[in-house]
Design an enzyme around this catalytic site. Structure first.
Site, mmCIF file in Angstrom:
data_model
loop_
_atom_site.group_PDB
_atom_site.id
_atom_site.type_symbol
_atom_site.label_atom_id
_atom_site.label_comp_id
_atom_site.label_asym_id
_atom_site.label_seq_id
_atom_site.Cartn_x
_atom_site.Cartn_y
_atom_site.Cartn_z
ATOM 1 N N CYS A 104 39.570 -11.673 4.834
ATOM 2 C CA CYS A 104 40.327 -12.920 4.934
ATOM 3 C C CYS A 104 41.232 -12.915 6.162
ATOM 4 O O CYS A 104 41.666 -13.966 6.625
ATOM 5 C CB CYS A 104 41.156 -13.132 3.668
ATOM 6 S SG CYS A 104 42.245 -11.749 3.271
ATOM 7 N N ASN A 161 35.371 -7.213 -1.034
ATOM 8 C CA ASN A 161 35.333 -6.722 0.342
ATOM 9 C C ASN A 161 36.157 -5.456 0.583
ATOM 10 O O ASN A 161 35.841 -4.666 1.471
ATOM 11 C CB ASN A 161 35.716 -7.817 1.330
ATOM 12 C CG ASN A 161 37.043 -8.473 1.014
ATOM 13 O OD1 ASN A 161 37.601 -8.293 -0.067
ATOM 14 N ND2 ASN A 161 37.555 -9.254 1.944
ATOM 15 N N GLU A 200 52.071 -9.345 -1.461
ATOM 16 C CA GLU A 200 51.682 -8.034 -1.975
ATOM 17 C C GLU A 200 52.090 -6.981 -0.966
ATOM 18 O O GLU A 200 52.002 -7.196 0.249
ATOM 19 C CB GLU A 200 50.172 -7.985 -2.225
ATOM 20 C CG GLU A 200 49.726 -8.919 -3.333
ATOM 21 C CD GLU A 200 48.242 -8.812 -3.644
ATOM 22 O OE1 GLU A 200 47.902 -8.684 -4.832
ATOM 23 O OE2 GLU A 200 47.440 -8.868 -2.703
ATOM 24 N N GLU A 219 46.264 -14.490 -3.317
ATOM 25 C CA GLU A 219 45.926 -14.197 -1.926
ATOM 26 C C GLU A 219 44.563 -14.816 -1.704
ATOM 27 O O GLU A 219 43.548 -14.311 -2.183
ATOM 28 C CB GLU A 219 45.930 -12.688 -1.680
ATOM 29 C CG GLU A 219 45.992 -12.331 -0.195
ATOM 30 C CD GLU A 219 44.614 -12.205 0.421
ATOM 31 O OE1 GLU A 219 44.206 -13.181 1.103
ATOM 32 O OE2 GLU A 219 43.955 -11.183 0.237
#
Length: 497
Positions: A304, A171, A478, A270
């Protein structure tokens, strides 16, 4: 809603050429500084048309092992490279990526579908990870202190974890690559990058940029494969790999964690999200509508961090719903290359089918459709912006990521009620709160079980901020000051006097 059809070939009004952008990307595996073509090929599809853009090399298990071997061979020398040198390489990559942003945006739009303006924004966002971690490379900390009992000194240093496997999603194909490669290189780790099979071209183009910026052979390797399970499993099982960083679904993340547990490999994950967006009755409605549009529609809802459940306090629900629906209805849908297009296609046919099923389930449970609600049809994989009201908590879309331009609206009465409903999920990536009451805002932000919260804003992602979730939304962070920690080990040296 009108579907804007754009011919992907030819030259755009701004002088860019979509076909030339695709043909400029190497299609081999990148291993040990060399491009390797394989006999087996993997098609790359254009979501806006449903047709094949090109093919790339389809890696085998042996190819994956070769990439890991190249990373392992380069590890010692890269770890010994001066932090300032690593920093300067990343800064050159940052500038080169910005200079190449138009071409990269065309590549992203064609292989992923997002509108061109949004793809340009992603290119700039991706470049910032190289700049941020270039700056962090020269700030690795340590310590020196006397032993409390005397007679010794404690030296604390930080060293690179070692060869790292980096798995990125489809994505955000540019940003997710740089968000992982940046800290790995800054810390002194070599890596093997496995991009999503739907969007390999952006990562291959970034590999070229890194090479031109001075990254030595073997430090960054890229393997593209249509069958990632065996390839990744073989690399995880190899004792030379010391770190796995994965962005993707919670289901796949759990499988990878099981494999990594066998060798106690360092991991960062993640994973999925189920973001609540809460609008209280004292919110600035203009800011709330704008923030909800950003949180819901970024990347066509395929993020997300997308607002999955929108909770409206009853007093402001009618006005918010009307204005939000009008704003969505005004968005132009079509091929992302088209001028003024704000809603591109979903990634593939399976994505359209999933969204269609989720909307049908919500309607069967009593939800009302105010806008959209049916797939647009071909060519391409389009689903229009959709607004559902009175969506019950037991609707399937309230328990899983929608990953599409569908807004699920429902009402609430009290703060305690909405907190209970918002936290009633195994996920905990991000949430959004809109209120003009500072005390309430801070109180609710602290009570939400998520790793990130947007207070009066609909986008939280920033290279300088720690990105990550709690519960089944992931492990580690991150970006930010902590992003480089995921690629470093702490070593203590006791020195006798």
């Amino acid at each position: 809603m009108t579907l804007t059809v754009v011919n992907s070939g030819g030259t755009n009004p701004d002088g860019t050429n979509p076909d030339a952008a695709i043909s400029s990307v190497p299609t081999g595996l990148f291993i040990g500084g060399q491009w390797r073509e394989t006999t087996a090929r993997m098609p790359v599809e254009e979501p806006a048309t449903g047709t094949e853009l090109t093919t790339v090399s389809d890696a085998s298990v042996d190819d994956g092992r070769a990439a890991l071997a190249a990373a392992a061979d380069a590890q010692r020398e890269w770890a010994a490279t001066a932090p300032r040198v690593r920093s300067e390489i990343l800064m050159r990559a940052h500038r080169a990526l910005l200079d190449d942003a138009d071409r990269l945006a065309l590549i992203a739009t064609r292989e992923m579908g997002k509108p061109l303006a949004e793809a340009r924004g992603e290119a700039a966002y991706a470049a910032e990870f190289f700049r941020w971690f270039a700056e962090e490379a020269v700030r690795l900390d340590g310590g020196y202190l006397p032993a409390p009992a005397g007679g010794a000194r404690f030296v604390v240093t930080r060293q690179p974890v070692g060869p790292s496997i980096l798995i990125t999603p489809w994505n955000f194909p540019m940003a997710m690559a740089t968000r992982k490669i940046g800290p790995a290189l800054a810390a002194g780790c070599t890596c093997v990058v496995k991009p999503a099979e739907q969007t390999p071209l952006c990562t291959l183009a970034i590999a070229e940029i890194l090479t031109a910026a001075g990254v030595p052979d073997g430090v960054v390797n890229v393997v593209t494969t249509s069958d990632p399970g065996p390839v990744i499993s073989a690399m995880i099982a190899d004792p030379r790999s010391r770190k796995l960083s994965f962005t993707g679904s919670t289901a796949v993340g759990k499988l990878l964690l099981e494999q990594c547990a066998r060798s106690v490999m360092r991991t960062s994950m993640e994973l999925g999200g189920n973001a609540p967006l809460i609008v209280f009755d004292d919110a600035d409605i203009d800011a709330a509508v704008e923030g909800a549009l950003a949180a819901k529609m970024r990347n066509i809802g395929q993020a997300c961090t997308a607002a999955n459940r929108i909770y409206l306090q009853r007093a402001i629900a009618p006005e918010f719903t009307r204005r939000f629906t009008e704003a969505l209805a005004a968005l132009r849908m079509g091929n992302g290359l088209g001028e003024g297009v704000a809603v591109g296609p979903l990634i593939d046919a399976a994505a359209v089918e999933k969204v269609t099923e989720l909307v049908a389930d919500a309607r069967a449970r009593g939800a009302q459709v105010l806008l959209g609600g049916e797939a647009a049809g071909g060519p391409g994989y389009f689903y229009p912006p959709t607004v559902l009201t009175e969506v019950p908590d037991d609707a399937e879309m309230c328990g899983t990521e929608i990953f599409g331009p569908v807004a699920a609206l429902t009402t609430f009465e009290s703060e305690a009620e909405v907190l209970s409903r918002a936290n009633d999920t195994p996920y905990g990536l991000v949430s959004y709160v809109f209120t003009e009451n500072l005390r309430r805002g801070l109180r609710v932000c602290e009570a939400l079980d998520t790793g990130m919260v947007g207070l009066n804003q609909g986008v939280v992602s920033n290279p300088a901020a720690p990105f990550g979730g709690v519960k089944e939304s992931g492990l580690g962070r991150e970006g930010g000051f902590t992003g480089i920690d995921e690629f470093l080990e702490t070593k203590y040296i006791g020195v006798a006097l």
